[in-house]
Design a protein around this motif. Structure first.
Motif, PDB file in Angstrom:
ATOM      1  N   LEU A  95       0.841  -1.200   0.000  1.00  0.00           N
ATOM      2  CA  LEU A  95       0.000   0.000   0.000  1.00  0.00           C
ATOM      3  C   LEU A  95       0.872   1.245   0.000  1.00  0.00           C
ATOM      4  O   LEU A  95       0.694   2.138  -0.828  1.00  0.00           O
ATOM      5  N   VAL A  96       1.818   1.306   0.896  1.00  0.00           N
ATOM      6  CA  VAL A  96       2.688   2.480   0.998  1.00  0.00           C
ATOM      7  C   VAL A  96       3.541   2.620  -0.266  1.00  0.00           C
ATOM      8  O   VAL A  96       3.647   3.719  -0.825  1.00  0.00           O
ATOM      9  N   GLY A 109       3.623  11.819   3.400  1.00  0.00           N
ATOM     10  CA  GLY A 109       2.194  11.675   3.677  1.00  0.00           C
ATOM     11  C   GLY A 109       1.734  10.229   3.616  1.00  0.00           C
ATOM     12  O   GLY A 109       0.985   9.766   4.452  1.00  0.00           O
ATOM     13  N   ALA A 110       2.196   9.496   2.583  1.00  0.00           N
ATOM     14  CA  ALA A 110       1.819   8.082   2.451  1.00  0.00           C
ATOM     15  C   ALA A 110       2.333   7.274   3.640  1.00  0.00           C
ATOM     16  O   ALA A 110       1.612   6.430   4.183  1.00  0.00           O
ATOM     17  N   ILE A 111       3.541   7.551   4.080  1.00  0.00           N
ATOM     18  CA  ILE A 111       4.130   6.810   5.203  1.00  0.00           C
ATOM     19  C   ILE A 111       3.412   7.130   6.503  1.00  0.00           C
ATOM     20  O   ILE A 111       3.133   6.246   7.313  1.00  0.00           O
ATOM     21  N   VAL A 112       3.065   8.392   6.706  1.00  0.00           N
ATOM     22  CA  VAL A 112       2.375   8.805   7.936  1.00  0.00           C
ATOM     23  C   VAL A 112       0.920   8.327   7.936  1.00  0.00           C
ATOM     24  O   VAL A 112       0.407   7.885   8.951  1.00  0.00           O
ATOM     25  N   GLY A 113       0.275   8.394   6.785  1.00  0.00           N
ATOM     26  CA  GLY A 113      -1.135   8.028   6.697  1.00  0.00           C
ATOM     27  C   GLY A 113      -1.408   6.553   6.827  1.00  0.00           C
ATOM     28  O   GLY A 113      -2.459   6.149   7.322  1.00  0.00           O
ATOM     29  N   ALA A 114      -0.484   5.726   6.380  1.00  0.00           N
ATOM     30  CA  ALA A 114      -0.675   4.270   6.424  1.00  0.00           C
ATOM     31  C   ALA A 114       0.566   3.624   7.016  1.00  0.00           C
ATOM     32  O   ALA A 114       1.302   2.935   6.325  1.00  0.00           O
ATOM     33  N   PRO A 115       0.820   3.855   8.306  1.00  0.00           N
ATOM     34  CA  PRO A 115       2.029   3.280   8.908  1.00  0.00           C
ATOM     35  C   PRO A 115       1.995   1.758   8.878  1.00  0.00           C
ATOM     36  O   PRO A 115       0.938   1.158   9.033  1.00  0.00           O
ATOM     37  N   ILE A 116       3.124   1.173   8.678  1.00  0.00           N
ATOM     38  CA  ILE A 116       3.209  -0.284   8.572  1.00  0.00           C
ATOM     39  C   ILE A 116       3.463  -0.883   9.928  1.00  0.00           C
ATOM     40  O   ILE A 116       4.239  -0.451  10.698  1.00  0.00           O
TER      41      ILE A 116
END
Length: 93
Positions: free
Chosen positions: A52-53, A86-93
């Motif tokens: 996803l990220v 933003g992608a990393i913060v919004g969908a943390p793994i």
């Protein structure tokens, strides 16, 4: 899926059609990708995957590259960086 379609459409429209917020462009990038990542995270019931990220980061890069073919738009490293964060913060793994 709607978020992805909006990101693509708003990233590729000609510059003269843009309606900007009062925030800097990097903030707009961050919010768009963090929000999209978060919505997908909810849709996946909290099971964010690296795919996803990486998919969102790939989309950010592709949109920046394709913007050079849209009149009045330009490729910006800062926009790509803000989208990536933003992608990393919004969908943390």
């Amino acid at each position: 899926m709607t978020c992805i379609v909006l990101i693509v459409l708003l990233s590729l429209i000609p510059g003269r059609w843009q309606v900007r917020s009062h925030f800097p462009g990097v903030i707009e990038h961050f919010v768009a990708y963090a929000g999209t990542g978060f919505i997908w995270l909810i849709a996946l019931r909290g099971r964010a995957s690296i795919f996803l990220v990486l998919g969102l980061i790939g989309l950010a890069g592709l949109m920046e590259i394709l913007q050079q073919f849209s009149p009045g738009r330009a490729t910006e490293i800062a926009g790509f960086a803000a989208s990536t964060v933003g992608a990393i913060v919004g969908a943390p793994i």
